[in-house]
Design an enzyme around this catalytic site. Structure first.
Site: not given
Ligand code: A3P
Length: 292
Positions: A45, A105, A135
């Site tokens: 996340k 991860h 998140s």
């Molecule tokens: P939130 O749940 O706070 O919105 P991962 O890819 O490591 O699982 O992380 C997911 C998080 O990154 C989510 O956060 C998601 O919305 C955010 N995220 C994914 N793409 C993004 C982007 N282009 N810009 C900003 N945040 C992004």
């Protein structure tokens, strides 16, 4: 029926892990890296999907069509991800042509030794703990095979104790911070990307030894904006079956902001979390921003 927490997760070499992932760990341990592999490591996340898409765009020299050819989880396999014969990150990677991009991860101590021996380039992206925990809470609600995380405050307690998949966020960040003393490991922050994406994309291009151009950077910024990635089936995880990831509960591309923790942490919990944080991170020089 809802699975019990410790039926799904188990302590593995000091890190709480999904038991399906560790069942065939000999396959992960024996993984053969290639010198031109690129590892993208994160604690869950922290913006993994975002940085993966940026790096993929760099590799494809800004060709958006090539980036849309398949779902991100197929273009960039998830190393340790395993569910019997249904999902096997190792197998996916073995079948990929070089140069491969590897998502993981894992903390450094669990990463297959071959990546270290071959001196592979690695990017570690991290995000402030309070936004990660928010998140992560929503993410756990979406994964159908995971037990319900119950209330947010109960989940925060588990997070603080390292009793969530991939264990202690504090240990993860500290261990990768140590590793980033090697020049083949680039340490990045989600907050820096939110603050100035152009600067961070240029940093990535340089680290990957590619040629920067204003046109390429513009294309990358456009294609990997939150809204663009939310609308793009190859990056928004809608290509993952709903039986695995239920986006009716909450979308994978949820908010993508800094500071959503303010909408979730009651004051007393925030105080407890911050005190515990100070203690956990006291010997570490890495500093996070929780707002901009
Ligand atoms: P939130 O749940 O706070 O919105 P991962 O890819 O490591 O699982 O992380 C997911 C998080 O990154 C989510 O956060 C998601 O919305 C955010 N995220 C994914 N793409 C993004 C982007 N282009 N810009 C900003 N945040 C992004």
């Amino acid at each position: 029926m809802e699975p019990e927490y410790y039926e799904v997760f188990g302590e593995f070499r000091g890190v709480l892990m999904d038991k399906r992932f560790t069942k065939y760990w000999e396959d992960v341990e024996a993984f053969l890296a290639r010198p031109d592999d690129l590892v993208i490591a994160t604690y869950p996340k922290s913006g993994t999907t975002w940085i993966c898409e940026i790096v993929y765009m760099i590799y494809k020299e800004g060709d958006v069509e090539k980036c849309k050819e398949d779902a991100i989880f197929n273009r960039i396999p998830f190393l340790e991800c395993r569910n019997e014969d249904l999902i096997n990150g190792i197998k996916q990677l073995e079948e990929k042509e070089s140069p491969r991009i590897v998502k993981t991860h894992l903390p450094p101590k669990l990463l297959p030794v071959s990546f270290w021996e071959k001196n592979c380039k690695m990017i570690y992206l991290c995000r402030n703990a309070k936004d990660v925990v928010v998140s992560y809470y929503y993410f756990q609600l979406m994964i159908t095979s995971y037990p319900n995380p119950k209330s947010f405050s109960e989940f925060v307690e588990k997070f603080m104790q390292g009793q969530v998949p991939y264990g202690s966020w504090y240990d993860h960040v500290k261990a990768w911070w140590e590793k980033s003393k090697n020049s083949h490991v680039l340490f990045m922050f989600y907050e820096d990307m939110k603050e100035d994406i152009r600067r961070e994309v240029l940093k990535l291009i340089e680290f990957l030894g590619r040629k920067p151009s204003a046109e390429l950077v513009d294309k990358i910024i456009q294609h990997t904006s939150f809204q663009e990635m939310k609308n793009n089936p190859s990056t928004n995880y809608t290509m993952m079956p709903e039986e695995m990831l239920n986006q009716k509960v909450t979308p994978f591309m949820r908010k993508g902001i800094i500071g959503d923790w303010k909408n979730h942490f009651p004051e007393a919990l925030r105080k407890r979390f911050d005190e515990h944080y100070e203690h956990q991170m006291k010997d570490c020089t890495v500093k996070f921003r929780t707002e901009l």
